[in-house]
Design a protein around this motif. Structure first.
Motif, PDB file in Angstrom:
ATOM      1  N   LEU A  18       0.830  -1.202   0.000  1.00 35.89           N
ATOM      2  CA  LEU A  18       0.000   0.000   0.000  1.00 35.89           C
ATOM      3  C   LEU A  18       0.868   1.256   0.000  1.00 35.89           C
ATOM      4  CD1 LEU A  18      -2.890   1.050   0.136  1.00 35.89           C
ATOM      5  CD2 LEU A  18      -2.737   0.946   2.621  1.00 35.89           C
ATOM      6  N   ARG A  19       1.966   1.183   0.728  1.00 37.80           N
ATOM      7  CA  ARG A  19       2.893   2.317   0.767  1.00 37.80           C
ATOM      8  C   ARG A  19       3.439   2.610  -0.626  1.00 37.80           C
ATOM      9  NH1 ARG A  19       7.915   3.940   0.894  1.00 37.80           N
ATOM     10  NH2 ARG A  19       8.585   5.536   2.360  1.00 37.80           N
ATOM     11  N   GLU A  20       3.796   1.555  -1.344  1.00 40.69           N
ATOM     12  CA  GLU A  20       4.303   1.724  -2.707  1.00 40.69           C
ATOM     13  C   GLU A  20       3.257   2.395  -3.598  1.00 40.69           C
ATOM     14  OE1 GLU A  20       5.510  -2.129  -4.069  1.00 40.69           O
ATOM     15  OE2 GLU A  20       7.037  -2.343  -2.506  1.00 40.69           O
ATOM     16  N   ARG A  21       2.000   1.967  -3.449  1.00 43.00           N
ATOM     17  CA  ARG A  21       0.928   2.556  -4.261  1.00 43.00           C
ATOM     18  C   ARG A  21       0.687   4.011  -3.882  1.00 43.00           C
ATOM     19  NH1 ARG A  21      -4.129  -1.115  -5.348  1.00 43.00           N
ATOM     20  NH2 ARG A  21      -4.540   0.667  -6.680  1.00 43.00           N
ATOM     21  N   ILE A  22       0.759   4.312  -2.585  1.00 41.57           N
ATOM     22  CA  ILE A  22       0.544   5.696  -2.133  1.00 41.57           C
ATOM     23  C   ILE A  22       1.663   6.591  -2.661  1.00 41.57           C
ATOM     24  CG2 ILE A  22       0.430   7.222  -0.128  1.00 41.57           C
ATOM     25  CD1 ILE A  22      -0.776   4.828   1.423  1.00 41.57           C
ATOM     26  N   VAL A  23       2.898   6.110  -2.577  1.00 42.66           N
ATOM     27  CA  VAL A  23       4.043   6.889  -3.079  1.00 42.66           C
ATOM     28  C   VAL A  23       3.890   7.128  -4.575  1.00 42.66           C
ATOM     29  CG1 VAL A  23       6.532   6.874  -3.479  1.00 42.66           C
ATOM     30  CG2 VAL A  23       5.637   6.208  -1.251  1.00 42.66           C
ATOM     31  N   ALA A  24       3.523   6.102  -5.316  1.00 40.51           N
ATOM     32  CA  ALA A  24       3.339   6.247  -6.764  1.00 40.51           C
ATOM     33  C   ALA A  24       2.222   7.237  -7.066  1.00 40.51           C
ATOM     34  CB  ALA A  24       3.039   4.894  -7.392  1.00 40.51           C
ATOM     35  N   PHE A  25       1.115   7.142  -6.334  1.00 41.40           N
ATOM     36  CA  PHE A  25      -0.006   8.048  -6.528  1.00 41.40           C
ATOM     37  C   PHE A  25       0.397   9.483  -6.204  1.00 41.40           C
ATOM     38  CE2 PHE A  25      -3.673  10.208  -4.515  1.00 41.40           C
ATOM     39  CZ  PHE A  25      -4.478  10.355  -5.634  1.00 41.40           C
ATOM     40  N   VAL A  30       2.927  15.382  -6.741  1.00 39.35           N
ATOM     41  CA  VAL A  30       3.867  16.231  -6.004  1.00 39.35           C
ATOM     42  C   VAL A  30       5.287  15.706  -6.203  1.00 39.35           C
ATOM     43  CG1 VAL A  30       2.222  16.985  -4.231  1.00 39.35           C
ATOM     44  CG2 VAL A  30       3.537  14.914  -3.865  1.00 39.35           C
ATOM     45  N   GLN A  31       6.278  16.438  -5.692  1.00 41.28           N
ATOM     46  CA  GLN A  31       7.680  16.036  -5.829  1.00 41.28           C
ATOM     47  C   GLN A  31       7.956  14.758  -5.044  1.00 41.28           C
ATOM     48  OE1 GLN A  31       9.939  19.355  -4.467  1.00 41.28           O
ATOM     49  NE2 GLN A  31       9.460  20.614  -6.250  1.00 41.28           N
ATOM     50  N   GLY A  32       9.026  14.071  -5.435  1.00 44.37           N
ATOM     51  CA  GLY A  32       9.362  12.773  -4.859  1.00 44.37           C
ATOM     52  C   GLY A  32       9.532  12.760  -3.356  1.00 44.37           C
ATOM     53  N   ASP A  33      10.294  13.697  -2.786  1.00 44.85           N
ATOM     54  CA  ASP A  33      10.512  13.737  -1.340  1.00 44.85           C
ATOM     55  C   ASP A  33       9.201  13.964  -0.597  1.00 44.85           C
ATOM     56  OD1 ASP A  33      13.155  13.431  -1.899  1.00 44.85           O
ATOM     57  OD2 ASP A  33      13.716  15.515  -1.494  1.00 44.85           O
ATOM     58  N   ILE A  34       8.397  14.846  -1.147  1.00 48.18           N
ATOM     59  CA  ILE A  34       7.115  15.140  -0.513  1.00 48.18           C
ATOM     60  C   ILE A  34       6.201  13.923  -0.604  1.00 48.18           C
ATOM     61  CG2 ILE A  34       5.081  16.627  -0.623  1.00 48.18           C
ATOM     62  CD1 ILE A  34       6.940  18.847  -1.674  1.00 48.18           C
ATOM     63  N   ALA A  35       6.269  13.190  -1.711  1.00 46.44           N
ATOM     64  CA  ALA A  35       5.452  11.979  -1.878  1.00 46.44           C
ATOM     65  C   ALA A  35       5.811  10.942  -0.819  1.00 46.44           C
ATOM     66  CB  ALA A  35       5.639  11.406  -3.283  1.00 46.44           C
ATOM     67  N   ALA A  39       3.244   9.629   2.061  1.00 44.74           N
ATOM     68  CA  ALA A  39       2.933   8.210   2.246  1.00 44.74           C
ATOM     69  C   ALA A  39       3.153   7.807   3.701  1.00 44.74           C
ATOM     70  CB  ALA A  39       3.791   7.362   1.316  1.00 44.74           C
ATOM     71  N   GLN A  40       4.236   8.310   4.279  1.00 46.46           N
ATOM     72  CA  GLN A  40       4.526   7.996   5.680  1.00 46.46           C
ATOM     73  C   GLN A  40       3.416   8.537   6.594  1.00 46.46           C
ATOM     74  OE1 GLN A  40       7.087   6.064   6.312  1.00 46.46           O
ATOM     75  NE2 GLN A  40       6.612   5.981   8.473  1.00 46.46           N
ATOM     76  N   GLU A  41       2.961   9.764   6.327  1.00 44.20           N
ATOM     77  CA  GLU A  41       1.889  10.346   7.140  1.00 44.20           C
ATOM     78  C   GLU A  41       0.597   9.547   7.001  1.00 44.20           C
ATOM     79  OE1 GLU A  41       1.276  14.557   6.545  1.00 44.20           O
ATOM     80  OE2 GLU A  41       3.433  14.901   6.420  1.00 44.20           O
ATOM     81  N   VAL A  42       0.286   9.103   5.800  1.00 47.64           N
ATOM     82  CA  VAL A  42      -0.925   8.312   5.575  1.00 47.64           C
ATOM     83  C   VAL A  42      -0.843   7.002   6.347  1.00 47.64           C
ATOM     84  CG1 VAL A  42      -2.260   7.030   3.847  1.00 47.64           C
ATOM     85  CG2 VAL A  42      -1.467   9.345   3.340  1.00 47.64           C
ATOM     86  N   LEU A  43       0.308   6.330   6.279  1.00 49.25           N
ATOM     87  CA  LEU A  43       0.450   5.057   6.998  1.00 49.25           C
ATOM     88  C   LEU A  43       0.358   5.249   8.511  1.00 49.25           C
ATOM     89  CD1 LEU A  43       3.209   3.306   4.870  1.00 49.25           C
ATOM     90  CD2 LEU A  43       0.772   2.762   4.975  1.00 49.25           C
ATOM     91  N   ILE A  44       0.931   6.318   8.998  1.00 52.15           N
ATOM     92  CA  ILE A  44       0.829   6.594  10.446  1.00 52.15           C
ATOM     93  C   ILE A  44      -0.624   6.812  10.832  1.00 52.15           C
ATOM     94  CG2 ILE A  44       1.359   8.321  12.221  1.00 52.15           C
ATOM     95  CD1 ILE A  44       4.122   8.625  10.879  1.00 52.15           C
ATOM     96  N   LEU A  45      -1.331   7.586  10.005  1.00 54.12           N
ATOM     97  CA  LEU A  45      -2.743   7.847  10.278  1.00 54.12           C
ATOM     98  C   LEU A  45      -3.564   6.558  10.226  1.00 54.12           C
ATOM     99  CD1 LEU A  45      -4.585  10.252  10.876  1.00 54.12           C
ATOM    100  CD2 LEU A  45      -5.056  10.386   8.446  1.00 54.12           C
TER     101      LEU A  45
END
Length: 177
Positions: A18-25, A30-35, A39-45
């Motif tokens: 799921l993290r991979e899909r969120i990062v890709a989405f 947005v820019q790569g670092d922000i992506a 993704a990290q914030e979404v997984l924490i949430l």
């Protein structure tokens, strides 16, 4: 996968994918670092607030919806901070604070002409100019110089400026010609 509950080990594997899909989405918007951060914030949430959701059919749409909300929030914040309209510091051309040599020479010549002309003025005119340069108003100058009325000071000022202009050759910038 069917609608059954998953085991914690399976959930971890799902979250990795799921993290991979969120990062890709997110990276498509947005820019790569922000992506990565997003993704990290979404997984924490998901871990903190939605730990009861463990079905893949619910987890993927929920994660992508959270990611969309977070991206919209980032855009609004960027807009509020003016980051979309910012210009790079290297792209801004700043004027040189120093005057060009020709302007410096003109100022020097003007100062010399002004100094010579002021030296030829009478005592009252020099005193009046001095008080004006100190920032005194006409009422204060009247008291300081003992004038009978403020209109007298206005008259002195007009006559002194005319005399100074005549001594400078009739033109403040006569040396430019």
């Amino acid at each position: 996968m069917d609608n059954h509950r998953v085991k914690p080990v399976e959930r971890e594997q799902i979250l990795v994918k799921l993290r991979e899909r969120i990062v890709a989405f997110a990276a498509s918007h947005v820019q790569g670092d922000i992506a990565e951060d997003l993704a990290q914030e979404v997984l924490i949430l998901l871990h903190e607030k939605y730990h009861q959701v463990d079905r893949l059919e619910e987890l993927v749409p929920l994660a992508l919806r959270i990611a969309r909300f977070k991206m919209m929030s980032l855009r609004r914040k960027s807009q509020r901070h003016g980051e979309y309209t910012q210009v790079s510091v290297t792209d801004i051309q700043l004027p040189d604070p120093e005057a060009d040599p020709a302007t410096l020479v003109e100022r020097k010549l003007m100062l010399e002409r002004l100094t010579q002309a002021v030296a030829q003025l009478g005592d009252r005119c020099r005193e009046l100019l001095r008080l004006k340069l100190e920032g005194r108003n006409f009422g204060e100058i009247q008291k300081r110089m003992g004038a009978g009325s403020i209109n007298t000071v206005y008259t002195w000022d007009y006559r002194c400026r005319q005399q100074l202009l005549d001594l400078m050759g009739g033109d403040w910038e006569a040396g430019k010609k």
